[in-house]
Design a protein around this motif. Sequence first.
Motif, short mmCIF file in Angstrom:
data_model
loop_
_atom_site.label_atom_id
_atom_site.label_comp_id
_atom_site.label_asym_id
_atom_site.label_seq_id
_atom_site.Cartn_x
_atom_site.Cartn_y
_atom_site.Cartn_z
N TRP A 81 48.83 54.49 57.42
CA TRP A 81 48.26 55.58 58.17
C TRP A 81 46.86 55.74 57.95
N VAL A 82 46.04 56.66 58.80
CA VAL A 82 44.72 56.66 58.81
C VAL A 82 44.24 57.62 57.62
N ILE A 83 44.05 56.88 56.09
CA ILE A 83 44.09 57.70 55.03
C ILE A 83 42.84 57.08 54.33
N THR A 140 41.59 72.24 56.50
CA THR A 140 42.21 71.57 55.76
C THR A 140 42.26 70.17 56.22
N GLY A 141 42.33 69.89 57.38
CA GLY A 141 42.20 68.75 58.28
C GLY A 141 42.21 68.64 59.66
N CYS A 142 42.43 67.75 60.45
CA CYS A 142 42.04 67.67 61.94
C CYS A 142 43.29 68.54 62.54
N GLN A 143 44.34 68.68 62.03
CA GLN A 143 45.41 69.79 62.67
C GLN A 143 44.73 71.12 62.60
N ARG A 184 48.02 61.24 73.65
CA ARG A 184 47.22 62.21 72.43
C ARG A 184 47.96 62.29 71.08
N HIS A 185 47.35 62.66 70.14
CA HIS A 185 47.90 62.88 68.81
C HIS A 185 49.00 64.03 68.94
N GLY A 186 49.89 63.92 68.07
CA GLY A 186 51.06 64.99 68.12
C GLY A 186 50.44 66.47 67.45
N SER A 187 49.34 66.06 66.61
CA SER A 187 48.84 67.29 66.13
C SER A 187 48.29 68.35 67.27
N VAL A 188 47.71 67.87 68.33
CA VAL A 188 47.42 68.78 69.34
C VAL A 188 48.53 69.57 70.01
N LEU A 247 40.42 65.61 75.08
CA LEU A 247 39.98 64.04 75.10
C LEU A 247 40.22 63.39 73.74
N GLN A 248 40.08 62.11 73.76
CA GLN A 248 40.16 61.48 72.15
C GLN A 248 39.24 60.41 71.95
N ALA A 249 38.70 60.49 70.77
CA ALA A 249 37.79 59.55 70.14
C ALA A 249 38.80 58.87 69.20
N GLY A 250 39.29 57.72 69.49
CA GLY A 250 40.09 56.86 68.53
C GLY A 250 41.64 57.16 68.49
N GLU A 251 42.35 56.55 69.47
CA GLU A 251 43.78 56.76 69.48
C GLU A 251 44.49 56.18 68.27
N ILE A 276 37.60 67.50 72.04
CA ILE A 276 37.77 66.09 71.49
C ILE A 276 38.59 66.00 70.21
N ASP A 277 39.46 65.30 70.27
CA ASP A 277 40.29 64.95 69.01
C ASP A 277 39.36 63.65 68.49
N GLY A 278 38.67 63.78 67.54
CA GLY A 278 38.18 62.69 66.95
C GLY A 278 38.21 62.53 65.41
N ALA A 279 39.69 62.64 65.18
CA ALA A 279 39.97 62.63 63.66
C ALA A 279 39.40 61.76 62.90
N PHE A 280 39.24 60.50 63.37
CA PHE A 280 38.61 59.32 62.50
C PHE A 280 37.56 58.71 63.67
N GLY A 281 37.88 58.74 64.80
CA GLY A 281 37.05 57.86 65.77
C GLY A 281 35.60 58.58 66.13
N GLY A 307 37.16 64.83 57.16
CA GLY A 307 36.39 64.36 55.89
C GLY A 307 37.23 63.32 55.21
N HIS A 308 38.54 63.74 55.19
CA HIS A 308 39.22 62.93 54.34
C HIS A 308 39.87 61.70 54.64
N LYS A 309 39.35 61.22 55.87
CA LYS A 309 39.53 60.03 56.44
C LYS A 309 38.28 59.20 56.19
N TRP A 310 37.40 58.90 57.33
CA TRP A 310 36.37 58.17 57.03
C TRP A 310 35.17 58.34 56.29
C1 LIG Z 1 44.00 60.78 66.27
C2 LIG Z 1 44.42 61.92 64.96
N1 LIG Z 1 44.48 63.11 65.34
C3 LIG Z 1 44.82 64.17 64.39
C4 LIG Z 1 45.30 63.86 63.19
C5 LIG Z 1 45.74 64.64 62.30
O1 LIG Z 1 44.68 64.88 61.25
P1 LIG Z 1 44.94 65.73 59.66
O2 LIG Z 1 46.18 64.68 59.13
O3 LIG Z 1 43.96 65.69 59.10
O4 LIG Z 1 45.38 66.94 60.16
C6 LIG Z 1 45.38 62.43 63.04
C7 LIG Z 1 45.82 61.87 61.71
O5 LIG Z 1 45.96 60.72 61.22
C8 LIG Z 1 44.94 61.30 63.90
O6 LIG Z 1 44.98 60.18 63.55
#
Ligand SMILES: Cc1ncc(COP(=O)(O)O)c(C=O)c1O
Length: 482
Positions: A81-83, A140-143, A184-188, A247-251, A276-281, A307-310
């Motif tokens: 995963w993107v860790i 705490t994270g992108c979520q 889109r990512h499930g966290s949206v 929108l998404q930066a980095g699927e 924009i969901d740019g968790a890593f992108g 921050g905890h990704k890239w």
């Molecule tokens: C595109 C995207 N959005 C959101 C998330 C959720 O990020 P987080 O796990 O930091 O909450 C991730 C996690 O991998 C992701 O890849």
Amino acid sequence: MPPTNLTFREPLQTAARHALAHIENLDALPVAATASLETLRARLARPLADDGAPPEQVIEDLVSDSAGGIVASAGGRFYSWVIGGSVPAALAADWLTSAWDQNAGLYAAGPAAALVEEIAGEWLKELLGIPAGASFAFVTGCQMAHVTCLAAARHAVLERRGWDVEARGLCGAPAIRLLASRERHGSVKRAVRLLGMGSDNLIGLDTDDQGRLDPQALERALATAPAAADPAADSNADHTTPTIVVLQAGELNTGVFDPFEQLIPIARRYNAWVHIDGAFGLWANASPRFRHLCAGAGAADSWATDGHKWLNVPYDCGYAFVADPHAQRAAMSYQASYWVFERAAREQIDWNPEWSRRARGFATYAAIRQLGRTGIAGTVERCCDCARALTLGLGRLHGAEVLWEPVINQGLVRFLDPSGQSHDRRTDEVIAAILASGEAFFGGVTWRGMRAMRISVCNWMTSEGDVERVIRAVELAMDTGG
Ligand SMILES: Cc1ncc(COP(=O)(O)O)c(C=O)c1O
């Protein structure tokens, strides 16, 4: 015996010794866990004791009981995963964050923590191409960054309809329509659920053959919206349907970027909020080589990233940015009479969803100082180069096939069943064999109807040497286990 300062010395030194033993041995450690759930439970699930134990003994036991249950994702051979891992200054600052134990909710409870966060937030905006005037929160994270940004969005789109959502809630409010790509990512969706906007109101739009949101699909969806007039709303208010476009930066699987330069002007014509969901992108913006992928992203209304990704700061650390500080503050701010406010300072409670909180800014500040602009660009570029070399190198193995060549740091391969019966089963078997070898950690995904092995390279430590080692290990796993 009352506690003394000395009480800390032994457990902290014990922890530091074990931490170094882990980090300095990452190259030799199996990447996946080797202990079973039953084993870990049998060791860790001690009965709740009446009497406490000496702190250094607690740490020794924790380390020995967890043995085999720690995934070596801090090192350079974890690609599932993107860790990300942790750059040394960020890890050390994170230890200090725990030792200092600041409550970073208010300036008064941790002045340096508040200031470091303020400064790191400004640096992040520069690195990520976000307008200088944007407000932000360290979460705490992108979520939770999505939750923070979409709470601001919810405030703004309903305020335009004359509805004060913080005071009146969502019962009886004009319905909010959310448009996002099907990819889109499930966290949206979770953020939408948590904010009470209803996941049924989140509409998935078509993408092009690369998985990018199709501008025509966005235009069509916006144009066919009911321009509902709401009798409850203020007569001077804007009567377009309250709309948020995500929108998404980095699927997640392919790393592709939505075409912001085309999409954002379309959304603007319909008065929609763009998130924009740019968790890593979004970190592509920190690299001169990859920045073009983020072109136009700076015109959005809000951005969520990690921050905890890239950036490679320890878990957990995400960032929310909002172009209009008024919207973020209206959604988040709170004042209580028992607090002390410092007018000249940035009070985190004005921007963050938490009350008490960890002083996350220290690790981010330290990571950015250690790496600098060049180091951050170099991390992004090295990860992308390694992802490419790994994907193409695996694709050259007999019986493997590249499904997605990395645009940035994400690739996909699959393994072909020599009998032609089930490439999906063969792919899962090879992934399991690689995990069992301990040489690398990959995960599977069903992508466009096929099982595929995901390749995410996000760790600052991943090297060309790791790539070569892992290609050899995969070749062996294909021969033996798979
Ligand atoms: C595109 C995207 N959005 C959101 C998330 C959720 O990020 P987080 O796990 O930091 O909450 C991730 C996690 O991998 C992701 O890849």
